[in-house]
Design a protein around this motif. Sequence first.
Motif, PDB file in Angstrom:
ATOM      1  N   LYS A 177      -0.418  -3.434  -7.728  1.00 53.23           N
ATOM      2  CA  LYS A 177       0.032  -4.385  -8.736  1.00 53.23           C
ATOM      3  C   LYS A 177       1.159  -3.745  -9.540  1.00 53.23           C
ATOM      4  O   LYS A 177       1.236  -2.510  -9.639  1.00 53.23           O
ATOM      5  CB  LYS A 177      -1.119  -4.736  -9.679  1.00 53.23           C
ATOM      6  CG  LYS A 177      -2.374  -5.248  -8.984  1.00 53.23           C
ATOM      7  CD  LYS A 177      -3.501  -5.432  -9.989  1.00 53.23           C
ATOM      8  CE  LYS A 177      -4.780  -5.909  -9.303  1.00 53.23           C
ATOM      9  NZ  LYS A 177      -5.889  -6.084 -10.285  1.00 53.23           N
ATOM     10  N   VAL A 217      -9.114   0.522 -10.776  1.00 52.44           N
ATOM     11  CA  VAL A 217      -8.731   0.761  -9.386  1.00 52.44           C
ATOM     12  C   VAL A 217      -9.884   0.581  -8.405  1.00 52.44           C
ATOM     13  O   VAL A 217      -9.693   0.682  -7.189  1.00 52.44           O
ATOM     14  CB  VAL A 217      -8.100   2.157  -9.187  1.00 52.44           C
ATOM     15  CG1 VAL A 217      -6.884   2.324 -10.073  1.00 52.44           C
ATOM     16  CG2 VAL A 217      -9.125   3.263  -9.402  1.00 52.44           C
ATOM     17  N   SER A 220       0.829  -1.205   0.000  1.00 49.31           N
ATOM     18  CA  SER A 220       0.000   0.000   0.000  1.00 49.31           C
ATOM     19  C   SER A 220       0.865   1.256   0.000  1.00 49.31           C
ATOM     20  O   SER A 220       1.993   1.251   0.498  1.00 49.31           O
ATOM     21  CB  SER A 220      -0.906   0.026   1.237  1.00 49.31           C
ATOM     22  OG  SER A 220      -1.779  -1.065   1.274  1.00 49.31           O
ATOM     23  N   ASP A 249       0.337  -0.942 -11.790  1.00 50.87           N
ATOM     24  CA  ASP A 249       0.037   0.371 -11.222  1.00 50.87           C
ATOM     25  C   ASP A 249       1.251   1.301 -11.260  1.00 50.87           C
ATOM     26  O   ASP A 249       1.127   2.483 -10.910  1.00 50.87           O
ATOM     27  CB  ASP A 249      -0.435   0.235  -9.770  1.00 50.87           C
ATOM     28  CG  ASP A 249      -1.770  -0.469  -9.634  1.00 50.87           C
ATOM     29  OD1 ASP A 249      -1.910  -1.293  -8.714  1.00 50.87           O
ATOM     30  OD2 ASP A 249      -2.663  -0.208 -10.464  1.00 50.87           O
ATOM     31  N   ARG A 277      -9.746  -0.980  -4.788  1.00 49.38           N
ATOM     32  CA  ARG A 277      -8.358  -0.976  -4.301  1.00 49.38           C
ATOM     33  C   ARG A 277      -7.907   0.422  -3.872  1.00 49.38           C
ATOM     34  O   ARG A 277      -7.146   0.560  -2.911  1.00 49.38           O
ATOM     35  CB  ARG A 277      -7.419  -1.489  -5.378  1.00 49.38           C
ATOM     36  CG  ARG A 277      -7.691  -2.918  -5.825  1.00 49.38           C
ATOM     37  CD  ARG A 277      -6.583  -3.436  -6.729  1.00 49.38           C
ATOM     38  NE  ARG A 277      -6.446  -2.657  -7.957  1.00 49.38           N
ATOM     39  CZ  ARG A 277      -5.306  -2.099  -8.367  1.00 49.38           C
ATOM     40  NH1 ARG A 277      -4.204  -2.233  -7.656  1.00 49.38           N
ATOM     41  NH2 ARG A 277      -5.261  -1.425  -9.502  1.00 49.38           N
ATOM     42  N   ASN A 334      -4.245   0.474  -2.164  1.00 51.65           N
ATOM     43  CA  ASN A 334      -4.029  -0.831  -1.549  1.00 51.65           C
ATOM     44  C   ASN A 334      -3.945  -1.909  -2.626  1.00 51.65           C
ATOM     45  O   ASN A 334      -4.330  -1.686  -3.776  1.00 51.65           O
ATOM     46  CB  ASN A 334      -5.180  -1.149  -0.588  1.00 51.65           C
ATOM     47  CG  ASN A 334      -5.291  -0.161   0.549  1.00 51.65           C
ATOM     48  OD1 ASN A 334      -4.301   0.391   1.017  1.00 51.65           O
ATOM     49  ND2 ASN A 334      -6.515   0.075   0.998  1.00 51.65           N
ATOM     50  N   SER A 335      -3.455  -3.060  -2.237  1.00 43.70           N
ATOM     51  CA  SER A 335      -3.347  -4.203  -3.159  1.00 43.70           C
ATOM     52  C   SER A 335      -2.686  -3.789  -4.467  1.00 43.70           C
ATOM     53  O   SER A 335      -3.179  -4.097  -5.559  1.00 43.70           O
ATOM     54  CB  SER A 335      -4.736  -4.797  -3.425  1.00 43.70           C
ATOM     55  OG  SER A 335      -5.362  -5.192  -2.224  1.00 43.70           O
TER      56      SER A 335
END
Length: 127
Positions: free
Chosen positions: A87, A64, A17, A90, A67, A84-85
């Motif tokens: 990847k 998104v 995060s 991103d 997330r 958050n979460s």
Amino acid sequence: QVQLVESGGGLVQAGGSLRLSCAASGRTFSRDLMGWFRQAPGKERAFVAAISWSGGSTYYADFVKGRFTISRDNAKNTVYLQMNSLKPEDTAVYYCAARTQPYDSAWYQQVYDYDYWGQGTQVTVSS
């Protein structure tokens, strides 16, 4: 002088995060629509999220949803993006933007919808 200054970017592992901040100065943005965009290398700048002045209306890009969360603190003239979460996809430079023209929702996702831009903050997500 109107300025938007992003901070909070960095290197994070996939699944981690980050919380981005955008501090505005030079004018009061408390009534403006605020947005976040991102630009990956070789790609166009893409909409991420937007929030109305009260926070009552938000809008997210499909990639998104669930997330990322956009929020704002008008007393501090600051907008946030909780990510958050994360990847690897991103990974991008994330930009804060302000729309000073009238609006009726957070449904503004084009670059030309916004009048002021920050310099961006790099987010890198490692796999």
